[in-house]
Design an enzyme around this catalytic site. Sequence first.
Site, PDB file in Angstrom:
ATOM      1  N   GLU A   1       0.847  -1.194   0.000  1.00 47.13           N
ATOM      2  CA  GLU A   1       0.000   0.000   0.000  1.00 47.13           C
ATOM      3  C   GLU A   1       0.885   1.248   0.000  1.00 47.13           C
ATOM      4  O   GLU A   1       1.754   1.383   0.867  1.00 47.13           O
ATOM      5  CB  GLU A   1      -0.904  -0.006   1.242  1.00 47.13           C
ATOM      6  CG  GLU A   1      -1.881  -1.187   1.237  1.00 47.13           C
ATOM      7  CD  GLU A   1      -2.354  -1.576   2.646  1.00 47.13           C
ATOM      8  OE1 GLU A   1      -2.090  -0.838   3.600  1.00 47.13           O
ATOM      9  OE2 GLU A   1      -2.984  -2.640   2.769  1.00 47.13           O
TER      10      GLU A   1
ATOM     11  N   LEU B   1      -6.099  -2.060  -0.885  1.00 43.61           N
ATOM     12  CA  LEU B   1      -5.892  -2.004   0.562  1.00 43.61           C
ATOM     13  C   LEU B   1      -6.348  -3.296   1.237  1.00 43.61           C
ATOM     14  O   LEU B   1      -7.460  -3.370   1.776  1.00 43.61           O
ATOM     15  CB  LEU B   1      -6.671  -0.806   1.127  1.00 43.61           C
ATOM     16  CG  LEU B   1      -6.191  -0.173   2.439  1.00 43.61           C
ATOM     17  CD1 LEU B   1      -6.995   1.067   2.752  1.00 43.61           C
ATOM     18  CD2 LEU B   1      -6.146  -1.109   3.599  1.00 43.61           C
ATOM     19  N   ALA B   2      -5.500  -4.314   1.218  1.00 44.54           N
ATOM     20  CA  ALA B   2      -5.872  -5.584   1.854  1.00 44.54           C
ATOM     21  C   ALA B   2      -4.612  -6.428   1.992  1.00 44.54           C
ATOM     22  O   ALA B   2      -4.024  -6.834   0.999  1.00 44.54           O
ATOM     23  CB  ALA B   2      -6.920  -6.319   1.025  1.00 44.54           C
ATOM     24  N   GLU B   3      -4.234  -6.675   3.218  1.00 40.03           N
ATOM     25  CA  GLU B   3      -2.955  -7.333   3.472  1.00 40.03           C
ATOM     26  C   GLU B   3      -2.964  -8.803   3.096  1.00 40.03           C
ATOM     27  O   GLU B   3      -1.946  -9.341   2.652  1.00 40.03           O
ATOM     28  CB  GLU B   3      -2.557  -7.152   4.937  1.00 40.03           C
ATOM     29  CG  GLU B   3      -2.131  -5.731   5.308  1.00 40.03           C
ATOM     30  CD  GLU B   3      -3.272  -4.724   5.389  1.00 40.03           C
ATOM     31  OE1 GLU B   3      -4.449  -5.153   5.388  1.00 40.03           O
ATOM     32  OE2 GLU B   3      -3.001  -3.515   5.442  1.00 40.03           O
TER      33      GLU B   3
ATOM     34  N   GLN C   1       2.257  -1.980   5.893  1.00 43.59           N
ATOM     35  CA  GLN C   1       2.489  -0.571   6.232  1.00 43.59           C
ATOM     36  C   GLN C   1       2.905  -0.355   7.685  1.00 43.59           C
ATOM     37  O   GLN C   1       3.809   0.431   7.967  1.00 43.59           O
ATOM     38  CB  GLN C   1       1.252   0.240   5.882  1.00 43.59           C
ATOM     39  CG  GLN C   1       1.522   1.719   5.799  1.00 43.59           C
ATOM     40  CD  GLN C   1       0.433   2.443   5.014  1.00 43.59           C
ATOM     41  OE1 GLN C   1      -0.615   2.768   5.551  1.00 43.59           O
ATOM     42  NE2 GLN C   1       0.675   2.671   3.743  1.00 43.59           N
TER      43      GLN C   1
ATOM     44  N   PHE D   1      -0.880  -4.199  11.139  1.00 42.25           N
ATOM     45  CA  PHE D   1      -1.714  -4.543   9.993  1.00 42.25           C
ATOM     46  C   PHE D   1      -1.268  -5.826   9.313  1.00 42.25           C
ATOM     47  O   PHE D   1      -1.727  -6.163   8.224  1.00 42.25           O
ATOM     48  CB  PHE D   1      -1.779  -3.374   9.011  1.00 42.25           C
ATOM     49  CG  PHE D   1      -2.141  -2.084   9.695  1.00 42.25           C
ATOM     50  CD1 PHE D   1      -3.122  -2.067  10.685  1.00 42.25           C
ATOM     51  CD2 PHE D   1      -1.490  -0.894   9.398  1.00 42.25           C
ATOM     52  CE1 PHE D   1      -3.440  -0.892  11.357  1.00 42.25           C
ATOM     53  CE2 PHE D   1      -1.812   0.284  10.066  1.00 42.25           C
ATOM     54  CZ  PHE D   1      -2.789   0.284  11.049  1.00 42.25           C
TER      55      PHE D   1
ATOM     56  N   TYR E   1      -1.776  -8.669  10.752  1.00 42.68           N
ATOM     57  CA  TYR E   1      -2.669  -9.746  11.202  1.00 42.68           C
ATOM     58  C   TYR E   1      -3.663 -10.235  10.137  1.00 42.68           C
ATOM     59  O   TYR E   1      -3.923 -11.431  10.062  1.00 42.68           O
ATOM     60  CB  TYR E   1      -3.386  -9.348  12.501  1.00 42.68           C
ATOM     61  CG  TYR E   1      -2.408  -9.128  13.646  1.00 42.68           C
ATOM     62  CD1 TYR E   1      -1.676 -10.188  14.171  1.00 42.68           C
ATOM     63  CD2 TYR E   1      -2.187  -7.867  14.174  1.00 42.68           C
ATOM     64  CE1 TYR E   1      -0.760  -9.987  15.192  1.00 42.68           C
ATOM     65  CE2 TYR E   1      -1.285  -7.657  15.205  1.00 42.68           C
ATOM     66  CZ  TYR E   1      -0.570  -8.718  15.717  1.00 42.68           C
ATOM     67  OH  TYR E   1       0.335  -8.526  16.727  1.00 42.68           O
TER      68      TYR E   1
ATOM     69  N   HIS F   1       0.056   0.810  15.715  1.00 49.99           N
ATOM     70  CA  HIS F   1       1.212   1.266  14.944  1.00 49.99           C
ATOM     71  C   HIS F   1       2.520   1.043  15.700  1.00 49.99           C
ATOM     72  O   HIS F   1       3.543   1.612  15.340  1.00 49.99           O
ATOM     73  CB  HIS F   1       1.073   2.758  14.615  1.00 49.99           C
ATOM     74  CG  HIS F   1       0.004   3.064  13.620  1.00 49.99           C
ATOM     75  ND1 HIS F   1      -1.329   2.943  13.912  1.00 49.99           N
ATOM     76  CD2 HIS F   1       0.059   3.492  12.328  1.00 49.99           C
ATOM     77  CE1 HIS F   1      -2.043   3.297  12.846  1.00 49.99           C
ATOM     78  NE2 HIS F   1      -1.231   3.628  11.877  1.00 49.99           N
TER      79      HIS F   1
HETATM   80  C1  TPP Z   1      -5.637  -3.096   7.928  1.00 46.55           C
HETATM   81  C2  TPP Z   1      -4.991  -1.776   7.740  1.00 46.55           C
HETATM   82  N1  TPP Z   1      -4.082  -1.634   6.772  1.00 46.55           N
HETATM   83  C3  TPP Z   1      -3.462  -0.460   6.572  1.00 46.55           C
HETATM   84  C4  TPP Z   1      -3.745   0.613   7.353  1.00 46.55           C
HETATM   85  C5  TPP Z   1      -3.011   1.948   7.135  1.00 46.55           C
HETATM   86  N2  TPP Z   1      -3.937   2.930   6.617  1.00 46.55           N
HETATM   87  C6  TPP Z   1      -4.530   3.823   7.436  1.00 46.55           C
HETATM   88  S1  TPP Z   1      -5.636   4.777   6.640  1.00 46.55           S
HETATM   89  C7  TPP Z   1      -5.337   3.997   5.166  1.00 46.55           C
HETATM   90  C8  TPP Z   1      -6.118   4.405   3.957  1.00 46.55           C
HETATM   91  C9  TPP Z   1      -7.582   4.286   4.184  1.00 46.55           C
HETATM   92  O1  TPP Z   1      -8.277   4.717   3.066  1.00 46.55           O
HETATM   93  P1  TPP Z   1      -9.850   4.833   3.071  1.00 46.55           P
HETATM   94  O2  TPP Z   1     -10.454   3.539   3.489  1.00 46.55           O
HETATM   95  O3  TPP Z   1     -10.252   5.357   1.754  1.00 46.55           O
HETATM   96  O4  TPP Z   1     -10.192   5.879   4.216  1.00 46.55           O
HETATM   97  P2  TPP Z   1      -9.766   7.424   4.297  1.00 46.55           P
HETATM   98  O5  TPP Z   1      -8.476   7.474   5.059  1.00 46.55           O
HETATM   99  O6  TPP Z   1      -9.650   7.940   2.925  1.00 46.55           O
HETATM  100  O7  TPP Z   1     -10.853   8.085   5.071  1.00 46.55           O
HETATM  101  C10 TPP Z   1      -4.357   3.035   5.315  1.00 46.55           C
HETATM  102  C11 TPP Z   1      -3.815   2.197   4.229  1.00 46.55           C
HETATM  103  C12 TPP Z   1      -4.704   0.436   8.365  1.00 46.55           C
HETATM  104  N3  TPP Z   1      -5.048   1.414   9.194  1.00 46.55           N
HETATM  105  N4  TPP Z   1      -5.309  -0.761   8.525  1.00 46.55           N
END
Ligand code: TPP
Lengths: 392, 392, 327, 327
Positions: D29, D58-60, D82, D86, D88, D129
């Site tokens: 990501e 966005l999916a581990e 990231q 995350f 898990y 984090h």
């Molecule tokens: C499982 C997981 N993977 C990665 C992250 C890191 N991360 C935090 S916000 C984000 C993007 C989220 O995008 P979206 O769902 O569009 O929400 P937005 O932040 O745009 O409101 C990521 C990759 C996380 N919090 N959880």
Amino acid sequence: MTVESGGATTAALQDHASQAPGTPGTPGEAGGLVQLLTPEGERTDHPGYPLDLPAADIRGLYRDMLLVRRIDTEAISLQRQGELGIWASLLGQEAAQIGSARALAAHDMVFPTYREHGVAWCRGIDPAKLLELYRGVSHGGWAPEEHKFGLYTIVIGSQTLHATGYAMGIQRDGAVGGDGAEAAIVYFGDGATSQGDVNESFVWASVFNAPVVFFCQNNQWAISEPLERQSRIPLYQRARGFGFPGLRVDGNDVLACYAVTKKAMQAAREGQGPTFIEAFTYRMGAHTTTDDPTRYRLASELEMWKLKDPIERVRAYLVRTGQAGPEFFAEVDAEADQLGSRVREACRTMSDPPPLAIFDNVYTEPDAIVAAEREQFAAYLDSFVDGEGEGR
Amino acid sequence: MTVESGGATTAALQDHASQAPGTPGTPGEAGGLVQLLTPEGERTDHPGYPLDLPAADIRGLYRDMLLVRRIDTEAISLQRQGELGIWASLLGQEAAQIGSARALAAHDMVFPTYREHGVAWCRGIDPAKLLELYRGVSHGGWAPEEHKFGLYTIVIGSQTLHATGYAMGIQRDGAVGGDGAEAAIVYFGDGATSQGDVNESFVWASVFNAPVVFFCQNNQWAISEPLERQSRIPLYQRARGFGFPGLRVDGNDVLACYAVTKKAMQAAREGQGPTFIEAFTYRMGAHTTTDDPTRYRLASELEMWKLKDPIERVRAYLVRTGQAGPEFFAEVDAEADQLGSRVREACRTMSDPPPLAIFDNVYTEPDAIVAAEREQFAAYLDSFVDGEGEGR
Amino acid sequence: MTTLTLSRALNEGLRKALENDPKVLIMGEDVGKLGGVFRVTDGLMKDFGENRVIDTPLAESGIVGTAIGLALRGYRPVCEIQFDGFVYPAVDQIVSQLAKMRYRSLGNVALPVVIRIPCGGGIGAVEHHSESPEVLFTHTAGLRVVACADAADAFTMIQQSVSCDDPVIFFEPKRRYWDKGEVDTAAGVADALPLDRARVALEGADVTLLCYGPLVRTCLESAIAAREDGRSVEVVDLRSLSPLDTEVITASVRKTGRCVVAHEAPVYAGLGAEIAARVTEQCFYCLEAPVLRVGGFHTPYPPSRLEEHYLPDLDRILDAVDRTFGY
Amino acid sequence: MTTLTLSRALNEGLRKALENDPKVLIMGEDVGKLGGVFRVTDGLMKDFGENRVIDTPLAESGIVGTAIGLALRGYRPVCEIQFDGFVYPAVDQIVSQLAKMRYRSLGNVALPVVIRIPCGGGIGAVEHHSESPEVLFTHTAGLRVVACADAADAFTMIQQSVSCDDPVIFFEPKRRYWDKGEVDTAAGVADALPLDRARVALEGADVTLLCYGPLVRTCLESAIAAREDGRSVEVVDLRSLSPLDTEVITASVRKTGRCVVAHEAPVYAGLGAEIAARVTEQCFYCLEAPVLRVGGFHTPYPPSRLEEHYLPDLDRILDAVDRTFGY
Ligand SMILES: Cc1ncc(C[n+]2csc(CCOP(=O)(O)OP(=O)(O)O)c2C)c(N)n1
Ligand SMILES: Cc1ncc(C[n+]2csc(CCOP(=O)(O)OP(=O)(O)O)c2C)c(N)n1
Ligand SMILES: [Mg+2]
Ligand SMILES: [Mg+2]
């Protein structure tokens, strides 16, 4: 002992399916069920899937189905006799598996579940290998690239991501479009469609337009749970939510399964991206040999599906159209008998791996922990004097 | 110090949205964007969503949006000054959040992500609580049932399953249909739609026909990744693959967000099951205060979206229709100033929890490991003489 | 007293829990009509209805995630994970949500969710059906982790787990499901040994054998065999893996001066390591030998035709016991 | 020699790997245009194109699952998770597929996949984090698990990991990303210390301090502070967490007779337990005191305003060192 498998017999089938233009699956999307051969063995036409297979090929499909059913029957009885730990029967799903697998090109890659014995057969996997797994002699152990057939996958849905990643590799190899283009196909069940991984694979395949075909055998049951526990709409419609076509095919119709798979794979190879195929079929047996379906489903349901048997309808068609006579059927039956006894023999003569095989193939390079444990265990085994039964 | 929040002001809005019959989302399904107020502040009609809100309510929505934007601005500057560790700005998403949250009944349950400050405001969560989280003083810490507002969820998508399970609890409580019926709503982003959990929640919600509304704020970005990395078709169409309606609403139009949410929640409460709402909006700020969007997106994109500002259009509408004059706007601005300084003050005077708070609330009942570690650590802290700065 | 199989004892325990509290729910794959692949939930859907015994879609993260939601609504879900190897898709919901939500909420939320996991090998199963993933959950604060070893404990411990306000990971020794034992189904659980206590299963003087779940029976058999060699082995059934009952453990080791820990999970970074480290720290001056560990190898679980070699058996356990006398 | 931050050293190492082998891919990501939230992949998409540096959905689980597929096709994907918390959702693909597929295939398949995980606390971050999930992966056979602690090792170890034919879980100490160190970017990795070896980071005589990742620097600082008390502390940077380099570890402990293990992960059932158990078993007669462990508590990672208390610091490490002299 090695039992021959069906790999060698496929070539003839490769180029007969016609390549009608248009998005694969459009007819299915409209709600219909793609069918080319009725349960009564009557040939029907479908505008999206013109198909003109020579008699020899149809006889070949019949033979494949009959033989894999025999392997299955044999395996079930081997399990009953304690020769196998468990067996997952493909009974009823022969057409879905043989039809789709025979539609593949030799260089297409297949990702199966644990029930794709028919597909394995078409990819040249020795049935003995499948018995090894269900006997507990190995976890599979064949070479995926050699057969273009991935390892059996037991954790539901995992392999859909592997297939999609593999398809992204095909893209990176420049093997989409043009001569020698390749695609991947992944098999999974109706139950699997609920898993996160499977839906993530839909996202990936769609976003990257990966050359992968999702072949879902909807056999109506996930162990004891009917389809309604996984979806309230037909499964093929799932795909449209992800932006790629889905269609439903009569999964007990080997010709239709052949035709839709052929077209979807071709589309994938040409760069048109993924297709979801729902093969509407039925698990005629128990989930596995340890399952007791009488606890959760009515006998009448099975009776109904017996009328749609995938093998019977091809036999009826071949007979009616004079494309095969009693001799042919007798020949195939004899072949099946032979195959059956060879499978049985292979199972009976299978030997267990030596104890220290536990430590093999964990890593490619030597690993200190494994090495130390192996050494200690070897010494432990050596400490037993002969006759105590612990020897390597 | 405690800062008042917006919880108390919602009641008036509860019963104005008209309850047009029919499946929620049908208009959206047809491809349109539900809009009731243009970026220029002109009121438009939508056959599926007749809405006749009194002026006071529209002014209330304006006030809410303005106030939460002020909280946001304040938080960003607090972060710059080192008072907060990080902040996730809602800039640009005020209409989606306020519109949807004001459409909820008091007893509906909300499951947020980490960016729903506007929704939190409407549920009566003290903004100081949000600052605590982003300052690192707590992980949230409010009582979900008290506010009918779940804890902020940082792991993307997890809360969609919680909401669905909660909705199944509503069903088991017999609180679907009839007076006092309840529903749940869950917020998530465009990026979240790729997660397995989110898609599993769609399966569950659909199969169990759970009273839950999926409110996806498509702000076009998941950190640096544009929507195309998550889907090649509009997100609201995802739902139809799972057998329930999806629709797209102008996420910068507070009236439209209000109307579609009202209707979808009502449908859920009545037993019509889930709806997916895609609020088409834009993250006008950085992903969080540590992000630098200039690395991945064009300034012109932001400029374009500024013309669609969710607050400006309501202001224009109120002015044009004479529903609010300079006095009202001055009043709200003054209120915002006050709120801003109170938020700032609350943050500055926040104290850190004592070190031994680390061990609180891990378990409900005493746990031997925690107790032993706590005791050892307390003794360790005590071993420092005064002035060494390690005291409890 | 009734003679019940371990599986039946669990069934009776769950039945009691369902009867005693209308908020208790059963959920999982095939737990309804089928009664679970091991029949642990047999008949419960019939007796308590589909609202309380829920056949779920096939997705473990979904099972745990929706159970959390149900718990937030005031329910007490008991989730079945069909086999140990299928708990991994649910790990994120367990580790990041179920275990942490109470902490996150500063105590405003309790999540009384039980996750039942048939665990371990020895039944000749295919891959992923013989795993022992307990250490992952013991390492995760916020979870209680327990393992029952016989029918009587199965009956009481499942009820105690259901009434515990913390999330409980409940391991069931699948190859012992058919083992029979005496169970007093009329007895309440109020007077039973608390969920977080270990139990001396067999007293002994020379060496302490720590074990849990499926290996308790194996260890008892080992102890009996050891008598022939003139060795008196004390067997402790840990029952609770998080927290550990260090009182019972250290009392035994202080007495015997020697200790062996046995589990089916791989030794490397397994729970035995924690026990060994802890025992050593707390009984340093009493130990005649290092705490030795017997367990699975640092390999994936092998094909079942090899599992008899992989699983600690009487001989391997006695071998370790012997080795502690070599120091 | 060039002075580089640890983050930059990783970037240079990845760049080398991409240059040396066209099969190497980067995926995750925000790894593309943004260059990762820690800029570890900065500029790589620009230089190697979108086919080799892939911004994923966005999916581990999807990231690891498709990486497995790409590896089956002959690629060598380097996945970025990231943040530690995350990983898990990807555990199932890592534990049941990535780690086991070689075994399952009887050696017919190799999966050269690297999973990079920025780990640990100390940066004032919000929940999820600051996790240290290493023990879960060390317990899983089939994975190699390593942790770099400084820029020089970051540069070589990432390259070694990419060229390793086994899956490697690669932990990066996120609060040390900005620490600078001398790196010889011209040197190849052929002569470098192998990936599975530990390194004595500071020689000492009285007590051995075992550590890895972010705590190596803390332990070095502790050792220097200990000199004032007249104590000579030997610091060993483990580097490899699976396998452990027991040769280097036991040689040190045999010399000093005392041992402390420090990590950020919770002590209970953490990797320190394995190290303590192993060291005790192998150095039983040399130990003047039990191996003591310093680490995180059996609680979720606390809000960041409390992390200075949660994380083992110089004082807590020296406190444990002191305690080993109390026996
Ligand atoms: C499982 C997981 N993977 C990665 C992250 C890191 N991360 C935090 S916000 C984000 C993007 C989220 O995008 P979206 O769902 O569009 O929400 P937005 O932040 O745009 O409101 C990521 C990759 C996380 N919090 N959880
Ligand atoms: C992740 C996971 N959960 C549970 C199981 C146990 N299990 C094995 S097969 C099965 C049902 C699968 O149903 P379906 O996908 O329809 O495939 P079918 O067996 O009908 O071919 C279940 C629940 C599993 N193998 N993997
Ligand atoms: Mg099925
Ligand atoms: Mg977004």
